[in-house]
Structure formats: C-alpha cells, structure tokens
Design a protein around this motif. Structure first.
Motif, PDB file in Angstrom:
ATOM      1  N   HIS A 286      31.243  12.469  26.188  1.00 24.27           N
ATOM      2  CA  HIS A 286      31.164  13.588  25.246  1.00 24.27           C
ATOM      3  C   HIS A 286      29.781  13.749  24.741  1.00 24.27           C
ATOM      4  CE1 HIS A 286      35.453  12.582  24.425  1.00 24.27           C
ATOM      5  NE2 HIS A 286      35.638  13.529  24.622  1.00 24.27           N
ATOM      6  N   LEU A 287      29.259  14.996  24.688  1.00 23.95           N
ATOM      7  CA  LEU A 287      27.949  15.384  23.981  1.00 23.95           C
ATOM      8  C   LEU A 287      28.297  16.010  22.719  1.00 23.95           C
ATOM      9  CD1 LEU A 287      25.881  16.813  26.839  1.00 23.95           C
ATOM     10  CD2 LEU A 287      25.740  14.482  25.817  1.00 23.95           C
ATOM     11  N   ALA A 288      27.447  15.692  21.610  1.00 24.62           N
ATOM     12  CA  ALA A 288      27.745  16.287  20.438  1.00 24.62           C
ATOM     13  C   ALA A 288      26.457  17.510  20.336  1.00 24.62           C
ATOM     14  CB  ALA A 288      27.739  15.453  19.281  1.00 24.62           C
ATOM     15  N   TYR A 289      26.954  18.644  19.728  1.00 22.88           N
ATOM     16  CA  TYR A 289      25.873  19.585  19.648  1.00 22.88           C
ATOM     17  C   TYR A 289      26.105  20.442  18.462  1.00 22.88           C
ATOM     18  CZ  TYR A 289      30.134  22.671  20.748  1.00 22.88           C
ATOM     19  OH  TYR A 289      31.227  23.236  20.858  1.00 22.88           O
ATOM     20  N   LEU A 290      24.965  21.205  18.167  1.00 23.45           N
ATOM     21  CA  LEU A 290      24.678  21.933  16.941  1.00 23.45           C
ATOM     22  C   LEU A 290      24.191  23.301  17.191  1.00 23.45           C
ATOM     23  CD1 LEU A 290      24.714  21.853  13.900  1.00 23.45           C
ATOM     24  CD2 LEU A 290      22.168  21.411  14.282  1.00 23.45           C
ATOM     25  N   GLU A 291      24.826  24.455  16.853  1.00 25.90           N
ATOM     26  CA  GLU A 291      24.462  25.749  17.357  1.00 25.90           C
ATOM     27  C   GLU A 291      23.879  26.284  15.825  1.00 25.90           C
ATOM     28  OE1 GLU A 291      27.904  27.501  20.156  1.00 25.90           O
ATOM     29  OE2 GLU A 291      28.628  26.484  18.378  1.00 25.90           O
ATOM     30  N   SER A 292      22.791  27.204  16.138  1.00 25.98           N
ATOM     31  CA  SER A 292      22.031  27.851  15.119  1.00 25.98           C
ATOM     32  C   SER A 292      21.590  29.255  15.597  1.00 25.98           C
ATOM     33  CB  SER A 292      20.793  26.970  14.482  1.00 25.98           C
ATOM     34  OG  SER A 292      19.967  26.638  15.478  1.00 25.98           O
TER      35      SER A 292
ATOM     36  N   LYS B 180      20.399  37.892  22.543  1.00 26.85           N
ATOM     37  CA  LYS B 180      19.500  38.355  23.720  1.00 26.85           C
ATOM     38  C   LYS B 180      19.054  37.261  24.149  1.00 26.85           C
ATOM     39  CE  LYS B 180      15.593  41.364  24.859  1.00 26.85           C
ATOM     40  NZ  LYS B 180      14.314  42.149  24.497  1.00 26.85           N
ATOM     41  N   TYR B 181      18.671  36.132  23.506  1.00 22.91           N
ATOM     42  CA  TYR B 181      18.081  34.931  24.197  1.00 22.91           C
ATOM     43  C   TYR B 181      19.002  33.815  23.826  1.00 22.91           C
ATOM     44  CZ  TYR B 181      13.695  38.055  24.514  1.00 22.91           C
ATOM     45  OH  TYR B 181      13.087  39.046  24.912  1.00 22.91           O
ATOM     46  N   LYS B 182      18.992  32.863  24.558  1.00 18.14           N
ATOM     47  CA  LYS B 182      19.836  31.447  24.498  1.00 18.14           C
ATOM     48  C   LYS B 182      18.893  30.395  24.697  1.00 18.14           C
ATOM     49  CE  LYS B 182      24.149  33.978  25.484  1.00 18.14           C
ATOM     50  NZ  LYS B 182      25.104  34.457  26.375  1.00 18.14           N
ATOM     51  N   ILE B 183      18.531  29.538  23.960  1.00 19.46           N
ATOM     52  CA  ILE B 183      17.688  28.532  24.230  1.00 19.46           C
ATOM     53  C   ILE B 183      18.322  27.112  23.874  1.00 19.46           C
ATOM     54  CG2 ILE B 183      15.546  27.408  23.160  1.00 19.46           C
ATOM     55  CD1 ILE B 183      14.799  30.263  22.085  1.00 19.46           C
ATOM     56  N   ILE B 184      18.349  26.235  24.696  1.00 21.24           N
ATOM     57  CA  ILE B 184      18.590  24.845  24.384  1.00 21.24           C
ATOM     58  C   ILE B 184      17.272  24.122  24.028  1.00 21.24           C
ATOM     59  CG2 ILE B 184      19.711  22.696  25.460  1.00 21.24           C
ATOM     60  CD1 ILE B 184      21.275  24.531  27.439  1.00 21.24           C
ATOM     61  N   PHE B 185      17.403  23.683  22.797  1.00 21.25           N
ATOM     62  CA  PHE B 185      16.440  22.229  22.372  1.00 21.25           C
ATOM     63  C   PHE B 185      16.754  20.894  22.837  1.00 21.25           C
ATOM     64  CE2 PHE B 185      14.338  19.627  19.421  1.00 21.25           C
ATOM     65  CZ  PHE B 185      13.047  19.912  19.433  1.00 21.25           C
ATOM     66  N   VAL B 186      15.820  20.194  23.423  1.00 16.87           N
ATOM     67  CA  VAL B 186      16.148  18.915  23.812  1.00 16.87           C
ATOM     68  C   VAL B 186      15.154  17.965  22.764  1.00 16.87           C
ATOM     69  CG1 VAL B 186      16.024  17.178  25.717  1.00 16.87           C
ATOM     70  CG2 VAL B 186      16.522  19.594  26.262  1.00 16.87           C
ATOM     71  N   HIS B 187      15.916  17.101  22.174  1.00 15.59           N
ATOM     72  CA  HIS B 187      15.042  16.245  20.980  1.00 15.59           C
ATOM     73  C   HIS B 187      14.386  15.174  21.739  1.00 15.59           C
ATOM     74  CE1 HIS B 187      17.894  12.769  20.908  1.00 15.59           C
ATOM     75  NE2 HIS B 187      18.871  13.563  20.827  1.00 15.59           N
ATOM     76  N   GLY B 188      13.235  14.836  20.805  1.00 15.29           N
ATOM     77  CA  GLY B 188      12.531  13.421  21.190  1.00 15.29           C
ATOM     78  C   GLY B 188      13.107  12.105  20.780  1.00 15.29           C
TER      79      GLY B 188
ATOM     80  N   ASP C 237      14.100   8.703  19.046  1.00 13.19           N
ATOM     81  CA  ASP C 237      14.673   8.257  17.740  1.00 13.19           C
ATOM     82  C   ASP C 237      14.875   9.485  16.998  1.00 13.19           C
ATOM     83  OD1 ASP C 237      15.194   6.356  15.971  1.00 13.19           O
ATOM     84  OD2 ASP C 237      13.522   6.252  15.262  1.00 13.19           O
ATOM     85  N   SER C 238      15.408  10.328  17.651  1.00  8.77           N
ATOM     86  CA  SER C 238      15.953  11.691  16.677  1.00  8.77           C
ATOM     87  C   SER C 238      17.387  12.095  17.385  1.00  8.77           C
ATOM     88  CB  SER C 238      14.813  13.011  17.099  1.00  8.77           C
ATOM     89  OG  SER C 238      13.676  12.747  16.968  1.00  8.77           O
ATOM     90  N   CYS C 239      17.916  13.367  16.790  1.00 10.22           N
ATOM     91  CA  CYS C 239      19.107  13.769  17.215  1.00 10.22           C
ATOM     92  C   CYS C 239      19.086  15.448  17.122  1.00 10.22           C
ATOM     93  CB  CYS C 239      20.230  13.025  16.344  1.00 10.22           C
ATOM     94  SG  CYS C 239      20.025  13.807  14.504  1.00 10.22           S
ATOM     95  N   ARG C 240      20.351  15.904  17.160  1.00  6.05           N
ATOM     96  CA  ARG C 240      20.717  17.324  17.067  1.00  6.05           C
ATOM     97  C   ARG C 240      20.117  17.934  15.815  1.00  6.05           C
ATOM     98  NH1 ARG C 240      25.383  14.812  15.730  1.00  6.05           N
ATOM     99  NH2 ARG C 240      26.504  15.506  13.842  1.00  6.05           N
TER     100      ARG C 240
ATOM    101  N   GLY D 206      23.174   9.612  18.043  1.00  5.43           N
ATOM    102  CA  GLY D 206      23.932  10.193  17.246  1.00  5.43           C
ATOM    103  C   GLY D 206      25.476  10.053  17.431  1.00  5.43           C
ATOM    104  N   GLU D 207      26.048  11.056  17.863  1.00  3.72           N
ATOM    105  CA  GLU D 207      27.839  11.141  18.378  1.00  3.72           C
ATOM    106  C   GLU D 207      27.984  11.530  19.918  1.00  3.72           C
ATOM    107  OE1 GLU D 207      29.896  13.184  15.198  1.00  3.72           O
ATOM    108  OE2 GLU D 207      28.515  12.713  13.680  1.00  3.72           O
ATOM    109  N   SER D 208      26.779  11.398  20.537  1.00  8.06           N
ATOM    110  CA  SER D 208      27.048  11.661  22.053  1.00  8.06           C
ATOM    111  C   SER D 208      27.238  10.327  22.744  1.00  8.06           C
ATOM    112  CB  SER D 208      25.734  12.611  22.632  1.00  8.06           C
ATOM    113  OG  SER D 208      25.891  13.584  22.134  1.00  8.06           O
ATOM    114  N   ASP D 209      28.212  10.246  23.600  1.00  5.54           N
ATOM    115  CA  ASP D 209      28.613   8.828  24.285  1.00  5.54           C
ATOM    116  C   ASP D 209      27.289   8.175  25.041  1.00  5.54           C
ATOM    117  OD1 ASP D 209      30.903   9.101  23.199  1.00  5.54           O
ATOM    118  OD2 ASP D 209      31.761   9.832  25.014  1.00  5.54           O
ATOM    119  N   PRO D 210      27.147   7.173  25.184  1.00  9.02           N
ATOM    120  CA  PRO D 210      26.257   6.520  25.895  1.00  9.02           C
ATOM    121  C   PRO D 210      26.362   7.045  27.575  1.00  9.02           C
ATOM    122  CG  PRO D 210      26.735   4.910  24.237  1.00  9.02           C
ATOM    123  CD  PRO D 210      27.888   6.265  24.297  1.00  9.02           C
ATOM    124  N   ASP D 211      25.146   6.937  28.396  1.00 10.62           N
ATOM    125  CA  ASP D 211      25.435   7.107  29.655  1.00 10.62           C
ATOM    126  C   ASP D 211      25.069   5.856  30.309  1.00 10.62           C
ATOM    127  OD1 ASP D 211      25.355   7.779  32.418  1.00 10.62           O
ATOM    128  OD2 ASP D 211      24.289   9.372  32.376  1.00 10.62           O
ATOM    129  N   PRO D 212      26.116   5.004  30.843  1.00  9.99           N
ATOM    130  CA  PRO D 212      25.721   3.793  31.552  1.00  9.99           C
ATOM    131  C   PRO D 212      24.790   3.905  32.949  1.00  9.99           C
ATOM    132  CG  PRO D 212      27.928   4.273  31.931  1.00  9.99           C
ATOM    133  CD  PRO D 212      27.418   5.329  30.838  1.00  9.99           C
TER     134      PRO D 212
END
Length: 360
Positions: free
Chosen positions: A69-75, A83-91, A93-96, A123-129
């Motif tokens: 699962h991936l946890a996400y936040l929309e704003s 008109k524009y859809k942007i996905i932001f990827v955090h750095g 020690d950070s989160c959504r 955060g609340e996204s499952d780890p990826d082994p």
C-alpha cells in the motif's frame, strides 16, 4: 590378576581430555558471539501500519499490484478540474506532509492538482523488501494509474526524492510532461563522474558521513548496525547535526524541524525508511544520469534542476557537473541558498511557474 588387568579398558590420557574440553568451549564461545553479532546486524521486523500492534492507518491509501500500500495526500484543485497534475516526491526522513508548499492562490490560478505520497517504508506506506532505484519509478507510475491521473503528469522531487527523478527519467519518460529536480542527492559512484569531481564532492561531507555513505555502498548489510551502534558517530544527517546547516538553512530549520508529525515518519522502523534509502540512493546502480537522453527532444516538456550553492547536506558540485553534461537540463543555482530552499513558499511558487510556464 594379570588376566583381569589386561582386560580392563585403557584409561584416556589426561592431556587429551583437557584439550577436547577446551576445543568445545572455544567452539561454543565462537557460536555464541557469532549469534550475538548476527542479532545485532539484523533490523527488527517492520511495524507495518495497520497490522496488529503497529501504528493505525489514518491516510488515504492505494494498493499496488504486489499487495503493498502507498499512503497519499491530495491538495490544490480537484483533479477532475485540474489543468496540471503534479506528483511530489519527498526527501530523506520526510513524508507526504512535506509536500511543496505551493500557494493556494497559484494553485487556483493555474489549476494545479498536487499529489504527494509516503515513499515505501515511510509514514503509512508499506516497506518494499525489493526496493531499488527502478522500483520506486514503477511505484510512481502505478500510483498515477490507480488515481487516474491520465497518460502524462509532472514530477517534482526534493533531496533523496530529487535523486529519484533521474530514475523516473530513465524508466518512465513516456509518462512525464516535465520534471523539477530540487537539491538532489548524488551517488558518488555514478559512471561518467570524473574522479576529481566525485572526490571534491566526497570531501565536502563530514568524516562521519563519508563513513556512513561508504558503508551503505560497499557493505549494505552493515547499514542498520552502523547507524544504530553507540561506539562511534554515525550519519549526522539522521542525527540532524546543526553543522550541516547553512546560514539560511538554520533559519528555515526552525520551521522544518518543528513538524508535529515527526514521529509518524519513522514509525515503521528506521531501517525500512532511512537505512533502505541510503542503501538504494548510494548503492551500485547499473547506469548513470549522465547517460540519459533528452526525454523531451520534441519540445513538449523540460527538466529543471535547482540547487543551493550553500548546500552543506548535498554538495552542489555534482549537480553542476551533471547539468553541464546534459545540455537539455535547465539549471538554476541559487547563490545564497542551502538545502532547504524549497521550504520557502515564494520559492515553491517560483519552481512551479518555471516548470509549468517556462518562467525563469
């Protein structure tokens, strides 16, 4: 008497018995120490959000094909009106919640939908082994499809998320309308980097960070122990060492360092977010950003690279060299800024205008 004595079994020599006992004790001690060392090297099991005894799930989440699962936040504006859809990827020690703070006025004016998510293990996204520099790009593509963002979207990545932008440009260029790379972490072992450039950047790190990065590259199985032992200093980035802050960063840290959700970021275990980030980001890549081709050769988009000249966390020298080697990258160097420049809302608006409208 003679016959009776002759039939008695021979008595073992005392020296032989003592030597056997010593050997067994040595073997037992070796096994014990090996088991103890092995236990110290192994990270504890992750506290996967939503599982028994683990933190609860409070975020919106989407399920990937492999069951994670991936946890996400929309704003911003609703995606149906955007008109524009942007996905932001955090750095690191950070989160959504650490999404680029685009002003509501600009989001409304331009029609911007902004999606941020907890990267695997945060955060609340499952780890990826099976995390790798490729897997995160494919996760982003699947996230976009699950949320029905359309055939193309814009990407913005900061710090370790900025390094991930190179992976997206390699593995999912056909899905991108434009990319902004902010203060990206660099891998000192990327092919194509001259030794003088990589070494200059290397020695701009604190010695303790040189060791932490070296271990994550050459001895990744030792990364957890290295960053949790108390014998000597480990990563100063994880420890929030103030020596890493430029003058501007020190002022911004008052805002960035007081995030109320800090405990949520590492709640599934430091190994599954921080340490895995280091192992992938500084790992052994089979390719280099310097070998990438222009994904927007037809002129339908741009790649913007931003870096603060006073950045003491991520040396600017790697971004300078990469931008020189990739003429299709639009390079913006901020002479008085450190690593945290995207935290400033005015800067966030400038980054977005540059990406979407081509403003310099």
């Amino acid at each position: 008497m003679a016959d009776s004595a002759a039939k008695r079994p021979p008595t073992p020599a005392p020296a032989s018995g003592g030597g056997g006992m010593a050997w067994k004790l040595s073997l037992a001690l070796f096994v014990f120490l090996a088991a103890l060392l092995y236990k110290q090297l192994q990270p504890p099991a992750p506290k996967i959000a939503g599982s028994p005894g683990a933190p609860p799930v409070t975020a919106s989440r989407t399920k990937l094909k492999d069951g994670r699962h991936l946890a996400y936040l929309e704003s911003g504006v609703p995606k149906e009106e955007a008109k524009y859809k942007i996905i932001f990827v955090h750095g690191f020690d950070s989160c959504r919640y650490d999404v680029l703070q685009v002003s509501p006025e600009l989001a409304q004016e331009l029609g911007i939908y902004l999606l941020s998510f907890d990267r695997p293990g945060y955060g609340e996204s499952d780890p990826d082994p099976a995390a790798s520099e490729k897997s995160i790009a494919l996760d982003i593509e699947e996230l976009a499809d699950n949320l029905q963002l359309g055939s193309k979207f814009h990407l913005i990545g900061f710090s370790m998320g900025g390094e991930i932008m190179w992976s997206c440009l390699k593995y999912i260029p056909h899905r991108l309308s434009g990319v902004a790379i902010l203060g990206p972490v660099g891998n000192y072992w990327w092919s194509g980097l001259p030794s003088n450039v990589s070494w200059d950047a290397w020695y701009q790190q604190l010695p303790r960070d040189q060791w932490a990065v070296w271990v994550s590259h050459h001895l990744p199985w030792l990364t957890y122990w290295w960053n949790t032992q108390k014998l000597f200093p480990a990563s100063s980035v994880i420890a929030y060492n103030p020596a890493l802050l430029s003058e501007e960063d020190a002022k911004l840290m008052e805002k960035f360092g007081m995030r109320t959700y800090m405990t949520m970021i590492r709640q599934q275990g430091e190994y599954y977010c921080l340490h895995r980030d280091m192992m992938v980001g500084f790992g052994k890549w089979g390719w280099s950003p310097l070998n990438l081709k222009d994904p927007f050769a037809g002129g339908e988009g741009k790649v913007h690279l931003w870096h603060g000249a006073e950045d003491r966390i991520v040396p600017v020298i790697l971004s300078r060299y990469i931008s020189e080697g990739l003429p299709w990258v639009v390079y913006h160097e901020l002479p008085k800024s450190g690593h945290l420049f995207p935290v400033v809302q005015e800067m966030a608006d400038a980054i977005v205008k540059s990406l979407l409208l081509g403003e310099q």
